[in-house]
Design a protein around this motif. Structure first.
Motif, short mmCIF file in Angstrom:
data_model
loop_
_atom_site.label_atom_id
_atom_site.label_comp_id
_atom_site.label_asym_id
_atom_site.label_seq_id
_atom_site.Cartn_x
_atom_site.Cartn_y
_atom_site.Cartn_z
N GLY A 63 -4.82 49.54 -10.81
CA GLY A 63 -4.89 48.20 -11.95
C GLY A 63 -6.02 48.22 -12.08
O GLY A 63 -6.91 48.54 -13.48
N MET A 64 -6.83 49.20 -11.29
CA MET A 64 -8.48 49.91 -11.68
C MET A 64 -9.27 50.50 -12.00
O MET A 64 -9.42 50.10 -13.26
CB MET A 64 -9.51 49.58 -9.82
N ARG A 65 -7.54 51.64 -11.90
CA ARG A 65 -8.21 53.03 -12.52
C ARG A 65 -7.56 53.51 -12.74
O ARG A 65 -6.80 54.53 -12.57
CB ARG A 65 -8.75 54.05 -12.32
N PRO A 66 -6.56 52.79 -14.08
CA PRO A 66 -4.46 53.51 -14.40
C PRO A 66 -4.81 55.14 -14.94
O PRO A 66 -6.26 55.11 -14.98
CB PRO A 66 -4.39 52.67 -15.56
N VAL A 67 -3.54 55.13 -14.80
CA VAL A 67 -3.45 56.65 -15.47
C VAL A 67 -2.64 57.03 -16.80
O VAL A 67 -1.90 55.95 -17.45
CB VAL A 67 -2.50 57.27 -15.02
N GLU A 68 -3.72 56.37 -17.49
CA GLU A 68 -2.95 56.55 -19.30
C GLU A 68 -1.60 57.56 -19.44
O GLU A 68 -1.90 58.88 -19.25
CB GLU A 68 -3.91 56.96 -20.81
N GLY A 69 -1.07 56.58 -19.94
CA GLY A 69 0.77 57.57 -20.35
C GLY A 69 1.03 57.22 -19.11
O GLY A 69 2.74 57.71 -18.62
N LEU A 70 0.83 56.99 -17.42
CA LEU A 70 2.01 56.76 -16.38
C LEU A 70 2.12 55.03 -16.57
O LEU A 70 1.31 54.60 -15.78
CB LEU A 70 1.45 56.52 -15.41
N ARG A 71 3.40 55.24 -16.55
CA ARG A 71 4.11 53.28 -16.77
C ARG A 71 4.77 53.73 -15.13
O ARG A 71 5.15 53.79 -13.93
CB ARG A 71 5.56 53.26 -17.26
N VAL A 72 4.23 52.76 -14.20
CA VAL A 72 4.35 52.15 -12.62
C VAL A 72 5.75 51.09 -12.62
O VAL A 72 4.94 50.15 -13.75
CB VAL A 72 3.09 51.54 -12.37
N THR A 73 5.97 51.36 -11.79
CA THR A 73 7.48 50.25 -11.73
C THR A 73 7.67 50.00 -10.07
O THR A 73 7.22 50.95 -9.11
CB THR A 73 8.53 50.35 -12.16
N LEU A 74 7.23 48.67 -9.70
CA LEU A 74 7.68 48.13 -8.57
C LEU A 74 9.04 47.49 -8.33
O LEU A 74 9.00 46.83 -9.19
CB LEU A 74 6.37 47.68 -7.70
N VAL A 75 10.04 48.07 -7.16
CA VAL A 75 11.11 47.94 -6.88
C VAL A 75 10.71 47.01 -5.52
O VAL A 75 10.32 47.73 -4.11
CB VAL A 75 12.43 48.56 -6.86
N THR A 76 11.45 45.62 -5.01
CA THR A 76 10.67 45.09 -4.28
C THR A 76 11.83 43.56 -4.04
O THR A 76 12.63 43.34 -4.54
CB THR A 76 9.47 44.41 -4.45
N ARG A 77 12.63 43.80 -2.42
CA ARG A 77 13.51 43.44 -2.55
C ARG A 77 12.39 41.70 -1.63
O ARG A 77 12.82 40.62 -2.37
CB ARG A 77 13.85 43.12 -0.76
N ASP A 78 11.17 41.61 -1.37
CA ASP A 78 10.55 40.65 -1.57
C ASP A 78 9.37 40.24 -2.22
O ASP A 78 8.39 41.40 -2.68
CB ASP A 78 9.69 40.32 -0.13
N VAL A 79 8.70 39.71 -3.45
CA VAL A 79 8.27 39.02 -3.39
C VAL A 79 6.70 38.34 -3.33
O VAL A 79 5.68 38.91 -3.04
CB VAL A 79 8.66 38.95 -4.83
N HIS A 80 6.91 37.18 -2.51
CA HIS A 80 5.88 37.64 -1.32
C HIS A 80 5.88 38.34 0.01
O HIS A 80 7.22 38.25 0.92
CB HIS A 80 6.44 36.41 -1.09
N THR A 81 5.20 39.49 0.25
CA THR A 81 5.64 40.23 1.05
C THR A 81 4.43 40.05 2.29
O THR A 81 3.26 39.33 2.10
CB THR A 81 4.60 41.77 0.59
N PRO A 82 5.39 40.12 3.19
CA PRO A 82 4.43 39.76 4.84
C PRO A 82 3.45 40.20 5.40
O PRO A 82 4.16 41.28 5.14
CB PRO A 82 5.60 39.04 5.54
N TYR A 83 2.75 39.26 5.54
CA TYR A 83 1.44 40.65 6.49
C TYR A 83 1.58 40.61 8.03
O TYR A 83 1.45 39.67 8.27
CB TYR A 83 -0.22 40.35 5.90
N SER A 84 1.83 42.41 8.20
CA SER A 84 2.41 42.27 9.66
C SER A 84 1.06 41.44 10.06
O SER A 84 1.94 40.97 11.68
CB SER A 84 2.50 43.29 10.20
N GLY A 85 -0.20 41.50 10.22
CA GLY A 85 -0.96 40.83 10.66
C GLY A 85 -0.57 39.63 11.48
O GLY A 85 -1.72 39.50 12.65
N MET A 86 -0.50 38.90 10.75
CA MET A 86 -0.09 37.51 10.68
C MET A 86 0.68 37.14 10.54
O MET A 86 0.79 35.36 10.75
CB MET A 86 -1.14 36.73 8.86
N LEU A 87 1.72 38.02 10.64
CA LEU A 87 3.33 37.19 11.05
C LEU A 87 3.21 36.55 12.25
O LEU A 87 3.82 35.16 12.30
CB LEU A 87 4.30 38.50 10.91
#
Length: 755
Positions: free
Chosen positions: A28-52
């Motif tokens: 997001g800070m430095r996109p690559v022009e012409g590269l499309r990024v897709t996230l496929v994820t089971r969890d939209v809120h992903t847990p942080y293991s350190g705080m679980l």
């Protein structure tokens, strides 16, 4: 930041783990022009293991311990597909998903973590609760909490199987959470028994002896029994049986044993280690397939023996992002060197912690404060994303460059812009061959034998109902957009008491190389066709073209007996107003564009929008509906006005009875509205007590434009409650009576609000 550059390559990130959140932020800070990024994820809120463990112990809230991936994807300009990958075709470069068509990639990276092994112990999968997936574990924890609160004085026996660092932290956190509830109830704490099972002679075998000694002492002080050299052989509904055949009775069994990987990874043909984790080299690149990367627990570095620890996943984020950028640009990759020693901090659930590094060990409440500070500081970087208000705020990386790319871009530059910039015949033919459209006897000419126009037959005694809708996409998932757009278009058909017959599609997909256009068009039409198939309607043709952004619409034909047409203008005094779906989509998606909506709010809204109104319409007709409409762009008030005027009646609306989508009150209170809201607000002159109602929190949502909204119908008062009960027994859990119809009066406005 959404790029308008042509799409050349697709990078798919599978899983929203600790490494991939860093990848999203860096791209997001430095996109690559012409590269499309897709996230496929089971969890939209992903847990942080350190705080679980702290979340389980009650020290953190759900939001404090989870990273919300939707605003992060918005920031990164990445598409978010809320789904689970179930397999992959390495030759076709496609990922099979649980609830959608396959997703194509040029490069793919996995960061899906791991789950405790349950397959090797009979009964473990059926009768124990693995600590992962975390959301399912939290549901089980909520059940335990309710059990204690509703049955004070009853004994509760809890077992944790697996005495590594994760198991020790879990049992301490659980014990603290449950005992805190008992103390609040003034219940004897002896009613709680917690037991930790260790297959070896000690706990935490990978940690130094000083740490093991300190935590063994703490477990003993807290009254947590530790069964050493006690391997669980079988799990039963009422407890566990060890290898000696001894039965240990328990009310709940939590599973935190050795990590395991999904079986489909090895089945796909990827190189793996003996445990099935993806084998990667020092570049975090698959040792067998150069276009595949992996990080976190799912990765096994061939040259390094690393424990399954969130520390490594966090540290792998930056090198993974750099190498994904480099492979997209055809540049040499950089090696990642994992650190040999790291600081380990293990919370005990009660504001205390034990720390270690190498042979050192230390403990105290100050250690917990240090851990809490480190964890909160790490989480802040995902909550406080940089503001990117214009193109100059983003450092765009160099464009993908290769002979293939240059050839594709040259072909795009020469592409004809006439005929509505329509797509080529080859692309369309391939897409149409892949679609599973409905076949109907009354379709004379359709997609099976395309001609200049589609031809359908109208049965004797039936009338044709026609409607059309077309709009720009508001999400980056073409399959889900296609589903919602089709539901939106069908709403008018259902509202009039008709049955859909046929549909013509108009689709605009973003500029890109041919295979990207084909995939986008297929995903879009597949979503629409899935909904049309469920409705019984046949897709018979349409038009497609290229544009700066995706847009889609359908012209739908329906059939209805002229005597059964349900119109807006049939309301009768005394009728009850019934609404089938909650409102709030306009403000929520406006907030989503500004990265100010929680992911779970948007997910809930998408689920509602993807819900068909077919059964709702049937139910309302069965209960004697006198008038009906679907709630869309004019908002609830606008569509109610369209019903009262031709009906010659007045109406009352009970603001406190109107069902709302989660988050809608929060976003309107923050002053976030759809761009259509100002036009809809002009309808406030239809309100008798506008000034009195203006301060009510629900008031702004009367004007909120809806996409694929619910049905609003007038039902005879004596049948309305039964109608709502029937709707709720179905899939319309938010259906409600929101007002009543009254005779027309001399009031200057037809609608009165009940506050």
């Amino acid at each position: 930041m959404k790029s308008t550059a042509p799409i050349i390559k697709d990078l798919v990130l599978v899983g929203g783990g600790h490494s991939h959140v860093a990848v999203l932020k860096m791209l997001g800070m430095r996109p690559v022009e012409g590269l499309r990024v897709t996230l496929v994820t089971r969890d939209v809120h992903t847990p942080y293991s350190g705080m679980l463990p702290g979340l389980i112990a009650g020290q953190y809230s759900l939001d404090e311990a989870h990273i919300d991936l939707r605003p992060l994807c918005e920031f990164a300009g990445a598409r978010l597909y809320h789904d689970t990958v179930t397999g992959m075709d390495l030759d076709a470069k496609q990922l099979a998903c649980k609830n959608r068509p396959p997703v194509s990639y040029d490069f793919v990276s996995f960061d899906i973590g791991s789950t405790p092994q349950t397959h090797n112990v009979p009964g473990a999968a059926e009768h124990s609760t693995p600590v992962k997936p975390v959301d399912q574990f939290l549901e089980r924890l909520a059940e335990l909490t309710r059990t204690i609160e509703s049955n004070p004085g009853d004994s509760l026996r809890v077992a944790v199987v697996g005495a590594g660092a994760g198991g020790v932290e879990l049992v301490l956190a659980l014990e603290h959470r449950l005992r805190t509830i008992l103390r609040a109830q003034s219940t004897p704490e002896t009613t709680l028994e917690c037991t930790l099972f260790s297959a070896s002679s000690d706990i935490m075998p990978t940690h130094n002896p000083r740490v093991r000694k300190k935590l063994s002492r703490i477990l003993d002080e807290r009254g947590i029994a530790v069964r050493r050299d006690c391997r669980v052989q079988r799990v039963e509904p009422d407890g566990v049986i060890d290898t000696a055949g001894t039965h240990h009775p328990f009310d709940a069994v939590m599973w935190v044993t050795n990590a395991s990987a999904p079986g489909w990874i090895a089945q796909a043909g990827l190189a793996t280690d003996e445990a099935g984790f993806i084998a990667v080299d020092d570049h975090l690149q698959s040792t067998s397939h150069p276009g595949v990367f992996a990080a976190g627990d799912i990765a096994s570095m061939s040259n390094h023996d690393l424990a399954k620890s969130g520390v490594y996943a966090v540290r792998q984020g930056m090198p993974l992002a750099e190498n994904l950028r480099r492979i997209a640009q055809g540049r040499p990759l950089k090696a990642y060197r994992p650190q040999k020693n790291f600081l380990s901090l293990i919370g005990t659930g009660d504001g205390y912690a034990v720390g270690s590094k190498s042979l050192l060990a230390f403990e105290g409440d100050w250690v917990w404060k240090l851990k809490d500070w480190i964890d909160r500081r790490w989480m802040e970087q995902w909550d406080e994303l940089p503001e990117m208000e214009d193109d100059e705020a983003t450092d765009v990386d160099v464009q993908i460059d290769s002979p293939t790319t240059r050839e594709a871009l040259s072909a795009m530059a020469m592409r004809c812009g006439g005929c509505g910039s329509k797509l080529g015949h080859t692309v369309l033919s391939r897409v149409l061959q892949r679609l599973d459209v409905v076949e109907r006897d009354d379709v004379i000419i359709g997609l099976d034998a395309p001609d200049d126009s589609a031809v359908t037959r109208v049965p004797d005694g039936m009338a044709v109902v026609q409607t059309v809708d077309f709009f720009r996409t508001f999400i980056d998932d073409p399959y889900t957009f296609g589903r919602i757009a089709a539901n939106h278009s069908l709403g008018d058909i259902w509202a009039m008491g008709a049955e859909p017959q046929s549909a013509l599609a108009v689709a605009v997909v973003p500029y890109g190389v041919e295979d990207k256009i084909e995939q986008d068009l297929y995903q879009l039409l597949a979503g629409a066709v899935d909904v049309l198939r469920d409705s019984g309607a046949a897709l018979v043709g349409g038009h497609s073209g290229e544009g700066a952004e995706m847009s889609f619409g359908l012209q739908v034909n329906g059939l209805v007996d002229p005597d059964d047409i349900l119109r807006k203008g049939g309301m009768q005094p005394g009728d009850a107003l019934v609404l089938t779906k909650p409102i709030g989509t306009g403000t929520l998606f406006a907030a989503n564009m500004r990265q100010e909506a929680k992911g779970r709010w948007i997910d809930a809204a998408l689920d509602t929008m993807a819900q068909s109104s077919r059964e709702a319409a049937r139910c309302m007709r069965e209960h004697g509906a006198t008038a009906c409409t679907d709630i869309t762009g004019f908002g609830l008030l606008g569509h109610l006005v369209e019903m009262t005027r031709p009906s010659g009646v007045d109406a009352t609306l009970d603001l406190d009875k109107i069902p709302l989508l989660d988050g809608a009150l929060e976003t309107t209170a923050a002053g976030i509205f759809s761009s259509l809201q100002p036009d809809n607000i002009r309808l406030r002159r239809a309100l008798q007590n506008m000034d009195e109602a203006a301060d009510h929190p629900v008031y702004p949502l009367l004007f909120d434009p809806q996409t694929a909204g619910g049905l609003l119908a007038s039902i005879p008062a004596e049948r309305a409650a039964d109608c709502v009960s029937a709707l709720r027994r179905g899939s319309y859990a938010h259906a409600a009576i929101i007002g009543h119809i009254a005779p027309r009066t001399d009031a200057p406005a037809p609608i009165r609000l009940i506050l």
